[in-house]
Design an enzyme around this catalytic site. Structure first.
Site, mmCIF file in Angstrom:
data_model
loop_
_atom_site.group_PDB
_atom_site.id
_atom_site.type_symbol
_atom_site.label_atom_id
_atom_site.label_comp_id
_atom_site.label_asym_id
_atom_site.label_seq_id
_atom_site.Cartn_x
_atom_site.Cartn_y
_atom_site.Cartn_z
ATOM 1 N N ARG A 62 -15.758 4.566 21.640
ATOM 2 C CA ARG A 62 -14.950 4.517 20.415
ATOM 3 C C ARG A 62 -13.483 4.597 20.804
ATOM 4 O O ARG A 62 -13.149 4.766 21.971
ATOM 5 C CB ARG A 62 -15.345 5.670 19.469
ATOM 6 C CG ARG A 62 -15.525 6.954 20.270
ATOM 7 C CD ARG A 62 -15.089 8.185 19.622
ATOM 8 N NE ARG A 62 -13.731 8.163 19.212
ATOM 9 C CZ ARG A 62 -12.689 8.405 20.019
ATOM 10 N NH1 ARG A 62 -12.847 8.658 21.300
ATOM 11 N NH2 ARG A 62 -11.466 8.391 19.552
ATOM 12 N N ALA A 64 -9.747 2.534 19.594
ATOM 13 C CA ALA A 64 -9.466 1.096 19.553
ATOM 14 C C ALA A 64 -9.343 0.444 20.939
ATOM 15 O O ALA A 64 -10.046 -0.539 21.226
ATOM 16 C CB ALA A 64 -8.212 0.851 18.709
ATOM 17 N N ARG A 105 -17.692 -3.105 14.549
ATOM 18 C CA ARG A 105 -16.866 -2.204 13.721
ATOM 19 C C ARG A 105 -15.647 -3.021 13.272
ATOM 20 O O ARG A 105 -15.059 -3.747 14.080
ATOM 21 C CB ARG A 105 -16.406 -0.963 14.507
ATOM 22 C CG ARG A 105 -17.539 -0.021 14.878
ATOM 23 C CD ARG A 105 -16.987 1.274 15.480
ATOM 24 N NE ARG A 105 -16.459 2.166 14.460
ATOM 25 C CZ ARG A 105 -15.711 3.246 14.748
ATOM 26 N NH1 ARG A 105 -15.395 3.531 16.003
ATOM 27 N NH2 ARG A 105 -15.280 4.048 13.786
ATOM 28 N N GLN A 228 -14.064 14.189 16.261
ATOM 29 C CA GLN A 228 -13.471 13.659 17.496
ATOM 30 C C GLN A 228 -12.388 14.587 18.042
ATOM 31 O O GLN A 228 -12.161 14.651 19.243
ATOM 32 C CB GLN A 228 -12.874 12.264 17.257
ATOM 33 C CG GLN A 228 -13.895 11.164 17.027
ATOM 34 C CD GLN A 228 -14.219 10.945 15.568
ATOM 35 O OE1 GLN A 228 -14.150 11.876 14.756
ATOM 36 N NE2 GLN A 228 -14.576 9.736 15.213
ATOM 37 N N ASP A 269 -5.603 2.298 14.969
ATOM 38 C CA ASP A 269 -6.680 1.309 15.071
ATOM 39 C C ASP A 269 -6.199 -0.095 14.758
ATOM 40 O O ASP A 269 -6.727 -1.079 15.265
ATOM 41 C CB ASP A 269 -7.835 1.682 14.145
ATOM 42 C CG ASP A 269 -8.673 2.761 14.798
ATOM 43 O OD1 ASP A 269 -8.277 3.944 14.702
ATOM 44 O OD2 ASP A 269 -9.663 2.424 15.464
HETATM 45 O O1 MRU Z 1 -13.811 6.271 14.722
HETATM 46 P P1 MRU Z 1 -13.077 6.356 16.021
HETATM 47 O O2 MRU Z 1 -13.384 7.615 16.789
HETATM 48 O O3 MRU Z 1 -13.226 5.121 16.856
HETATM 49 O O4 MRU Z 1 -11.540 6.447 15.599
HETATM 50 C C1 MRU Z 1 -10.583 6.441 16.613
HETATM 51 C C2 MRU Z 1 -9.200 6.643 16.132
HETATM 52 O O5 MRU Z 1 -8.933 6.696 14.960
HETATM 53 C C3 MRU Z 1 -8.130 6.662 17.181
HETATM 54 O O6 MRU Z 1 -7.068 7.464 16.778
HETATM 55 C C4 MRU Z 1 -7.615 5.233 17.431
HETATM 56 O O7 MRU Z 1 -8.660 4.348 17.685
HETATM 57 C C5 MRU Z 1 -6.655 5.191 18.545
HETATM 58 S S1 MRU Z 1 -7.401 5.506 20.113
HETATM 59 C C6 MRU Z 1 -6.208 5.377 21.293
#
Ligand code: MRU
Length: 389
Positions: A62, A64, A105, A228, A269
């Site tokens: 997970r 981005a 996603r 997270q 993201d």
């Molecule tokens: O649902 P996730 O855990 O994939 O969400 C991740 C985030 O919101 C992060 O802050 C984003 O992807 C930036 S990661 C460098």
């Protein structure tokens, strides 16, 4: 099980070669299964497209930029699994993988971007048909072409990850300068090494400060419902020896208002052309609290997270996940049977609440539409070698 705690590490030394978030093994992609952290550090070997999609959907991988680096390599795995015998077959396999993996996603732009880049670059390489001209039999030429195509897919997929690692390092360097006066830094979700192919985006700033010996302490909000912040940000910062305190999501605003936080920094993201930023749900509330308290609210992201096709944040598709993630914490039911739940996974922070966007192409400040357009122009010029000296 491997203990994550190595709190005695000398922070003036470079960040050690920790278990990579994702790694090309030679014929598969090995990832840390992030659903198992922090209690277990388990590796997952991904050898087929269905496993790759499943890993993305259940957030084993997970963040981005990590989704981009992983998705690109997953295309190679899916290509090997399908073993196309002709160039026509190969093209249809790649078109299937483009959507099968790329649409797993919707909100993080890096996933589909990296897959499109990998497939399109490999298909468009002008030398692809050269071997066909030299081969004596049609079958032999087709096999040679699919092998060439597969090689190009791998080269491009590995480049996505390598470039992301470089971008993270530059974001860290710039972020350290921007947050020079900040000691207590708040963050939301996980935008660290677990979310990228490098040392992270928001957390790259923290790592750069720590590596330089600057005092730094992190307040990580839990990030309901999948935690997270509590599970991943706390794990990787503790693993690196950084002082981290986990804070309930609802507590962060009052801590910011009370003067306990010097700056807030988060990842992204998808960033629209005007700077509106989609990130983990709850980011917007952190930005509002920071604006009310008059402290800086920073977004850290590589330029690959900018989507110039989205004029503003209201065009960004927000992923809505299974309501069961709200109803349950592990095996325990939290909500009364029969009640509904809503589970948007991201929210959009309007550009007016963002102090600066720290990218690998520089620190962007308002007006963001101009700063973003300029950064993307510079980036493109650098890639095509058309930059001015
Ligand atoms: O649902 P996730 O855990 O994939 O969400 C991740 C985030 O919101 C992060 O802050 C984003 O992807 C930036 S990661 C460098």
């Amino acid at each position: 099980m491997i203990s994550p705690a190595r709190l005695d590490r000398d922070m003036t030394a470079p960040i050690p070669a920790l278990t990579p978030t994702l790694r090309w093994t030679g014929d598969s992609v090995e990832i840390i299964d992030q659903t198992r952290l922090p209690s277990e550090l388990c590796l997952l070997d991904v050898r087929d497209a269905a496993t790759a999609v499943d890993a993305i959907e259940r957030l084993a991988i997970r963040g981005a930029p990590a989704l981009g680096a992983f998705g690109a390599l997953a295309v190679v795995v899916g290509f090997d699994e399908a073993a196309p015998r002709s160039l026509d077959d190969a093209r249809s396999v790649l078109e299937r993988l483009r959507t099968q993996i790329g649409d797993a996603r919707p909100t993080a732009v890096n996933l589909r971007w990296a897959i499109d880049r990998t497939i399109d670059t490999a298909l468009n390489a002008s030398a692809l048909n050269t071997s066909a001209l030299n081969a004596s039999a049609l079958n032999t030429s087709d096999m040679a072409d699919t092998a060439t195509l597969r090689e190009r897919l791998l080269v491009e997929a590995l480049a996505v990850g390598a470039e992301d690692a470089k971008a993270c390092a530059e974001i860290g360097r710039l972020g350290r300068e921007v947050l020079a006066d900040a000691t207590t830094i708040a963050t939301h979700c996980n935008a660290g090494r677990l979310a990228t192919a490098g040392i992270g985006t928001a957390l790259a700033t923290v790592y750069a400060k720590a590596a330089a010996g600057d005092p730094v302490r992190v307040l990580a909000s839990e990030t309901r419902p999948l935690l997270q912040g509590a599970r991943l940000t706390a794990w990787e910062l503790a693993d690196a020896g950084v002082d981290v305190s986990v804070v309930a999501d609802g507590a962060m605003a009052s801590l910011i208002a009370g003067g306990d936080v010097d700056a807030v920094i988060v990842g992204a993201d998808r960033i629209a052309a005007n700077g509106d930023t989609a990130n983990k749900v709850g980011t917007f509330a952190h930005a509002l609290a920071a604006a009310d308290a008059g402290i800086g609210f920073y977004v850290a992201a590589p330029t690959t997270t900018i989507d110039p096709a989205m004029a503003s944040g209201d065009q960004i598709v927000i992923e809505h996940r299974n309501p069961d993630e709200i109803h349950h914490a592990g095996p325990s039911r939290l909500t009364p049977e029969g009640v509904h739940a809503m589970n948007p996974a991201f929210d959009v922070t309007p550009n007016r609440l963002i102090t600066a966007i720290i990218t690998d192409a520089g620190v962007l400040r308002p007006p963001f539409d101009e700063a973003i357009a300029e950064a993307l122009r510079t980036d493109l010029a650098a890639q095509t070698g058309n930059g001015t000296c």
